[in-house]
Design an enzyme around this catalytic site. Structure first.
Site, PDB file in Angstrom:
ATOM      1  N   CYS A   1       0.824  -1.217   0.000  1.00  0.00           N
ATOM      2  CA  CYS A   1       0.000   0.000   0.000  1.00  0.00           C
ATOM      3  C   CYS A   1       0.851   1.257   0.000  1.00  0.00           C
ATOM      4  O   CYS A   1       1.761   1.405   0.823  1.00  0.00           O
ATOM      5  CB  CYS A   1      -0.914  -0.009   1.220  1.00  0.00           C
ATOM      6  SG  CYS A   1      -1.853   1.512   1.431  1.00  0.00           S
TER       7      CYS A   1
ATOM      8  N   CYS B   1      -7.454   2.471  -5.663  1.00  0.00           N
ATOM      9  CA  CYS B   1      -7.066   1.860  -4.387  1.00  0.00           C
ATOM     10  C   CYS B   1      -5.564   1.838  -4.190  1.00  0.00           C
ATOM     11  O   CYS B   1      -4.829   1.448  -5.079  1.00  0.00           O
ATOM     12  CB  CYS B   1      -7.500   0.415  -4.348  1.00  0.00           C
ATOM     13  SG  CYS B   1      -9.229   0.227  -4.322  1.00  0.00           S
TER      14      CYS B   1
HETATM   15  N1  SAH Z   1      -7.227   0.653   5.716  1.00  0.00           N
HETATM   16  C1  SAH Z   1      -8.410   0.137   5.172  1.00  0.00           C
HETATM   17  C2  SAH Z   1      -9.078   1.075   4.183  1.00  0.00           C
HETATM   18  C3  SAH Z   1      -8.173   1.830   3.248  1.00  0.00           C
HETATM   19  S1  SAH Z   1      -7.301   0.869   2.064  1.00  0.00           S
HETATM   20  C4  SAH Z   1      -8.164  -1.238   4.560  1.00  0.00           C
HETATM   21  O1  SAH Z   1      -7.010  -1.635   4.459  1.00  0.00           O
HETATM   22  O2  SAH Z   1      -9.147  -1.912   4.246  1.00  0.00           O
HETATM   23  C5  SAH Z   1      -8.606   0.522   0.904  1.00  0.00           C
HETATM   24  C6  SAH Z   1      -8.376  -0.702   0.048  1.00  0.00           C
HETATM   25  O3  SAH Z   1      -7.331  -0.487  -0.898  1.00  0.00           O
HETATM   26  C7  SAH Z   1      -7.982  -1.943   0.834  1.00  0.00           C
HETATM   27  O4  SAH Z   1      -8.723  -3.068   0.470  1.00  0.00           O
HETATM   28  C8  SAH Z   1      -6.535  -2.082   0.458  1.00  0.00           C
HETATM   29  O5  SAH Z   1      -6.098  -3.376   0.647  1.00  0.00           O
HETATM   30  C9  SAH Z   1      -6.537  -1.639  -0.986  1.00  0.00           C
HETATM   31  N2  SAH Z   1      -5.210  -1.349  -1.499  1.00  0.00           N
HETATM   32  C10 SAH Z   1      -4.149  -0.855  -0.844  1.00  0.00           C
HETATM   33  N3  SAH Z   1      -3.070  -0.776  -1.662  1.00  0.00           N
HETATM   34  C11 SAH Z   1      -3.452  -1.226  -2.868  1.00  0.00           C
HETATM   35  C12 SAH Z   1      -2.806  -1.363  -4.133  1.00  0.00           C
HETATM   36  N4  SAH Z   1      -1.544  -1.018  -4.318  1.00  0.00           N
HETATM   37  N5  SAH Z   1      -3.539  -1.858  -5.162  1.00  0.00           N
HETATM   38  C13 SAH Z   1      -4.835  -2.171  -5.003  1.00  0.00           C
HETATM   39  N6  SAH Z   1      -5.508  -2.064  -3.839  1.00  0.00           N
HETATM   40  C14 SAH Z   1      -4.823  -1.592  -2.780  1.00  0.00           C
HETATM   41 FE1  SF4 Z   2      -3.024  -1.239   5.015  1.00  0.00          FE
HETATM   42 FE2  SF4 Z   2      -5.342   0.030   4.539  1.00  0.00          FE
HETATM   43 FE3  SF4 Z   2      -3.411   1.169   6.040  1.00  0.00          FE
HETATM   44 FE4  SF4 Z   2      -3.021   0.871   3.421  1.00  0.00          FE
HETATM   45  S1  SF4 Z   2      -4.571   2.154   4.377  1.00  0.00           S
HETATM   46  S2  SF4 Z   2      -1.535   0.454   5.095  1.00  0.00           S
HETATM   47  S3  SF4 Z   2      -4.103  -1.041   3.040  1.00  0.00           S
HETATM   48  S4  SF4 Z   2      -4.545  -0.674   6.530  1.00  0.00           S
END
Ligand code: SAH
Ligand code: SF4
Length: 315
Positions: free
Chosen positions: A87, A304
């Protein structure tokens, strides 16, 4: 407000400041989605995205036959503590929680900016920057204000909290029985891989998450969404698909497959369309509802995992 005395105005300004931030940048995607950069006190910035789920449809006379449908993707923190390896938000570390007002402001500003009628309902997903359940009290307060008929009157069933799976907080949220929808970022079917992707899995493993979801009060007409980030050669195989079916057995679940969105420096790769479809077909064959998430706003990095604190040009 012009109808209150000057003295009272001064008191209100001094003792009840309204620090709900402002929009400092807008970027429109080819698909109609718009990414907004908000700046809050202290120069901290977060992003909120308006996703256009359906365009307005008009007949030959120019009258609207079908209204547009919007989903707002809202941030809950500046940065994030969870530190998922895939992420982009995680790369910047954690700065601070957003207040309830700052969360609500994203929704009210987006409605206002786009002239979205008071009576028109939108969906909200807490899927922007941050881990919503790590900012529990402010999030709950924001949800209450947003859903209150005297507030923004957006029903809780239209609000979805996406979490990386803090089981204890899912449990706590369930006890409040707010009527919100749940989305679980599962992403892996075994604890080793999940811990590599989401370090917090060592404390809250897959079993504990599944248990907390089974206890969660879910609207019987709805399903719990499980987000499954598909990464090439990591979790895109049919064995994983079968294991996912087993794990979700007994839950009213729907799976949303997400293409991994690459960014510079990441070791992970985007899966092929073919492997996404095969994975989806396998789940459906075994009776699980499964969709593939369209990456909206890809051209403006609003998709995302591409939301990252931006440096304010003016600072
Ligand atoms: N923290 C929460 C919400 C924000 S992230 C969570 O993790 O659910 C929102 C979504 O984006 C999550 O499902 C996360 O796994 C996804 N996400 C994060 N990095 C990503 C990436 N590089 N490509 C696609 N989805 C990603
Ligand atoms: Fe993980 Fe969601 Fe936080 Fe990104 S925003 S670091 S996917 S918990």
């Amino acid at each position: 407000m012009k109808n209150i005395p000057k003295d009272l105005k001064e008191v209100l300004n001094k003792d009840y400041p309204i620090n709900i931030g402002k929009i400092i940048r807008r970027e429109k995607s080819n698909d109609g989605s718009i990414k907004y950069l908000f700046e809050y006190e202290g120069g901290h910035t977060v992003e909120a995205v308006l996703l256009l789920m359906r365009e307005e449809e008009k007949n030959n006379e120019g009258n609207i036959t079908k209204g547009a449908k919007y989903t707002f993707c809202v941030s809950s923190q500046v940065g994030c503590k969870v530190g998922c390896s895939f992420c982009l938000t995680a790369k910047g570390g954690f700065t601070r929680d957003l207040s309830a007002g700052e969360i609500v402001a994203q929704v009210s500003y987006l409605k206002k900016e786009n002239n979205i009628d008071e009576n028109k309902s939108v969906n909200i997903v807490y899927m922007g920057m941050g881990e919503p359940l790590d900012n529990f009290d402010n999030l709950v307060q924001a949800i209450k204000i947003i859903s209150d008929p005297e507030g923004l009157a957006i029903a809780t069933r239209r609000q979805t909290i996406s979490t990386s799976g803090i089981s204890s907080k899912i449990h706590k949220l369930g006890e409040l029985d707010l009527g919100v929808q749940l989305a679980i970022s599962l992403h892996a079917v075994d604890d080793d891989l999940r811990s590599e992707l989401i370090p917090m899995n060592k404390a809250y493993n897959i079993d504990s998450i599944i248990k907390s979801v089974k206890e969660f009060p879910i609207d019987t007409r709805k399903k719990v969404m499980f987000e499954y980030l598909v990464i090439k050669d990591k979790n895109d195989d049919i064995t994983s698909a079968n294991k996912l079916v087993k794990i979700l057995h007994g839950i009213e679940a729907k799976v949303n497959l997400i293409y991994f969105n690459p960014y510079p420096g990441t070791p992970y790769e985007r899966p092929s369309r073919n492997s996404m479809i095969k994975f989806q077909e396998q789940l459906i064959k075994k009776g699980l509802m499964c969709t593939i998430r369209e990456s909206k706003g890809l051209d403006i990095s609003a998709a995302c995992g591409q939301l990252k604190e931006q440096v304010n040009d003016n600072s």
